[in-house]
Design a protein around this motif. Structure first.
Motif, mmCIF file in Angstrom:
data_model
loop_
_atom_site.group_PDB
_atom_site.id
_atom_site.type_symbol
_atom_site.label_atom_id
_atom_site.label_comp_id
_atom_site.label_asym_id
_atom_site.label_seq_id
_atom_site.Cartn_x
_atom_site.Cartn_y
_atom_site.Cartn_z
ATOM 1 N N THR A 59 20.324 -29.921 3.918
ATOM 2 C CA THR A 59 19.806 -29.352 5.158
ATOM 3 C C THR A 59 20.842 -28.479 5.850
ATOM 4 O O THR A 59 20.537 -27.866 6.865
ATOM 5 C CB THR A 59 19.346 -30.454 6.129
ATOM 6 O OG1 THR A 59 20.439 -31.336 6.385
ATOM 7 C CG2 THR A 59 18.175 -31.222 5.557
ATOM 8 N N LYS A 60 22.056 -28.435 5.323
ATOM 9 C CA LYS A 60 23.113 -27.569 5.848
ATOM 10 C C LYS A 60 23.740 -26.824 4.684
ATOM 11 O O LYS A 60 24.086 -27.424 3.674
ATOM 12 C CB LYS A 60 24.196 -28.386 6.557
ATOM 13 C CG LYS A 60 23.722 -29.033 7.831
ATOM 14 C CD LYS A 60 24.845 -29.775 8.528
ATOM 15 C CE LYS A 60 24.303 -30.438 9.779
ATOM 16 N NZ LYS A 60 25.333 -31.146 10.504
ATOM 17 N N ASN A 92 12.413 -16.673 5.824
ATOM 18 C CA ASN A 92 13.850 -16.600 6.049
ATOM 19 C C ASN A 92 14.677 -16.881 4.801
ATOM 20 O O ASN A 92 15.897 -16.970 4.890
ATOM 21 C CB ASN A 92 14.243 -17.581 7.154
ATOM 22 C CG ASN A 92 13.522 -17.260 8.447
ATOM 23 O OD1 ASN A 92 13.702 -16.196 9.004
ATOM 24 N ND2 ASN A 92 12.682 -18.175 8.907
ATOM 25 N N SER A 124 22.483 -16.326 8.981
ATOM 26 C CA SER A 124 22.950 -17.618 9.472
ATOM 27 C C SER A 124 22.135 -18.000 10.703
ATOM 28 O O SER A 124 21.610 -17.151 11.413
ATOM 29 C CB SER A 124 24.450 -17.570 9.783
ATOM 30 O OG SER A 124 24.724 -16.572 10.722
ATOM 31 N N GLY A 125 21.990 -19.300 10.913
ATOM 32 C CA GLY A 125 21.179 -19.853 11.999
ATOM 33 C C GLY A 125 20.404 -21.041 11.469
ATOM 34 O O GLY A 125 20.645 -21.512 10.362
ATOM 35 N N THR A 126 19.467 -21.539 12.249
ATOM 36 C CA THR A 126 18.613 -22.643 11.811
ATOM 37 C C THR A 126 17.218 -22.091 11.543
ATOM 38 O O THR A 126 16.594 -21.510 12.428
ATOM 39 C CB THR A 126 18.566 -23.759 12.871
ATOM 40 O OG1 THR A 126 19.899 -24.230 13.090
ATOM 41 C CG2 THR A 126 17.701 -24.918 12.404
ATOM 42 N N PHE A 127 16.774 -22.274 10.299
ATOM 43 C CA PHE A 127 15.494 -21.717 9.876
ATOM 44 C C PHE A 127 14.682 -22.785 9.152
ATOM 45 O O PHE A 127 15.232 -23.606 8.424
ATOM 46 C CB PHE A 127 15.709 -20.529 8.927
ATOM 47 C CG PHE A 127 16.550 -19.446 9.520
ATOM 48 C CD1 PHE A 127 16.021 -18.585 10.461
ATOM 49 C CD2 PHE A 127 17.875 -19.309 9.151
ATOM 50 C CE1 PHE A 127 16.797 -17.590 11.016
ATOM 51 C CE2 PHE A 127 18.660 -18.322 9.703
ATOM 52 C CZ PHE A 127 18.126 -17.450 10.634
ATOM 53 N N PRO A 128 13.362 -22.744 9.317
ATOM 54 C CA PRO A 128 12.541 -23.736 8.614
ATOM 55 C C PRO A 128 12.132 -23.270 7.219
ATOM 56 O O PRO A 128 11.851 -22.096 7.011
ATOM 57 C CB PRO A 128 11.311 -23.863 9.513
ATOM 58 C CG PRO A 128 11.169 -22.506 10.133
ATOM 59 C CD PRO A 128 12.584 -21.984 10.295
ATOM 60 N N ASN A 155 13.793 -27.985 8.645
ATOM 61 C CA ASN A 155 14.807 -27.079 9.171
ATOM 62 C C ASN A 155 16.060 -27.108 8.322
ATOM 63 O O ASN A 155 16.547 -28.175 7.951
ATOM 64 C CB ASN A 155 15.160 -27.425 10.611
ATOM 65 C CG ASN A 155 14.082 -26.982 11.567
ATOM 66 O OD1 ASN A 155 13.374 -26.007 11.329
ATOM 67 N ND2 ASN A 155 13.936 -27.699 12.665
ATOM 68 N N ILE A 156 16.580 -25.922 8.053
ATOM 69 C CA ILE A 156 17.827 -25.755 7.302
ATOM 70 C C ILE A 156 18.812 -25.018 8.205
ATOM 71 O O ILE A 156 18.501 -23.960 8.751
ATOM 72 C CB ILE A 156 17.606 -24.933 6.008
ATOM 73 C CG1 ILE A 156 16.510 -25.563 5.134
ATOM 74 C CG2 ILE A 156 18.910 -24.761 5.246
ATOM 75 C CD1 ILE A 156 16.853 -26.909 4.568
ATOM 76 N N GLU A 157 20.001 -25.604 8.368
ATOM 77 C CA GLU A 157 21.045 -24.963 9.163
ATOM 78 C C GLU A 157 21.930 -24.153 8.223
ATOM 79 O O GLU A 157 22.531 -24.688 7.307
ATOM 80 C CB GLU A 157 21.891 -26.025 9.876
ATOM 81 C CG GLU A 157 22.962 -25.432 10.757
ATOM 82 C CD GLU A 157 23.818 -26.510 11.401
ATOM 83 O OE1 GLU A 157 24.987 -26.214 11.673
ATOM 84 O OE2 GLU A 157 23.319 -27.627 11.625
ATOM 85 N N THR A 159 25.142 -21.634 7.958
ATOM 86 C CA THR A 159 26.338 -21.172 8.650
ATOM 87 C C THR A 159 26.947 -19.984 7.923
ATOM 88 O O THR A 159 26.750 -19.811 6.729
ATOM 89 C CB THR A 159 27.384 -22.305 8.749
ATOM 90 O OG1 THR A 159 27.714 -22.746 7.439
ATOM 91 C CG2 THR A 159 26.853 -23.481 9.550
#
Length: 161
Positions: A59-60, A92, A124-128, A155-157, A159
């Motif tokens: 998830t990250k 995304n 980069s960011g948080t995307f579903p 949600n996938i974070e 970076t």
């Protein structure tokens, strides 16, 4: 004087070996007493004769990494399932690679269809990873009502480097 120096070097050598041994044993991967899974997220969804397993390996991730998405649909005999068109609803993420692992029978005689997708984030960011809709129907009357099962977004974070 020479003996004292040799003694200090020997002591330093022993200390270095012990330190490396401690670091090595500290870096050993712990299984936590359970089975290690390759997926961080493993969710099951069920509606009538259909069970869907949605799995994501992490998830990250950094923008340079890929995310593994696996969709497995198990359908009871007498029904057919239509897998979602993942490329049509991803916003995304891009699909780097995908694989159809084929159909097989599980212990309950259900047909299990499994697809794996290797996704890459665009920014980069948080995307579903969006919700996916699976359609299924009775093979004896395909013109009759079709049913749907929809998963939840994950949600996938992402970076930056």
């Amino acid at each position: 004087m020479l003996e004292k120096r040799a003694e200090n070097l020997f002591f330093l050598y022993i200390l270095l070996c012990c330190s490396l041994l401690l670091v090595y044993t500290g870096c050993e991967e712990s299984t936590g007493g359970g089975k290690k899974t390759e997926f961080e997220i493993d969710k099951d969804y069920q509606r009538g004769p259909l069970t869907v397993h949605m799995r994501v390996d992490k998830t990250k991730a950094t923008i340079a990494e890929t995310i593994l998405l696996e969709l497995a649909a198990a359908i009871e005999p007498g029904y057919d399932v239509q897998m979602p068109k993942v490329d049509k609803i991803l916003e995304n993420f891009g699909i780097v690679d995908w694989d159809n692992l084929g159909d097989k029978l599980d212990g309950n005689n259900n047909v299990v269809s499994t697809y794996r997708y290797r996704l890459e984030p665009f920014l980069s960011g948080t995307f579903p990873i969006p919700a996916f809709t699976f359609e299924f129907y009775d093979v004896n009357s395909p013109e009759d009502k079709k049913y749907e099962l929809t998963t939840e977004p994950i949600n996938i974070e992402v970076t930056s480097l």
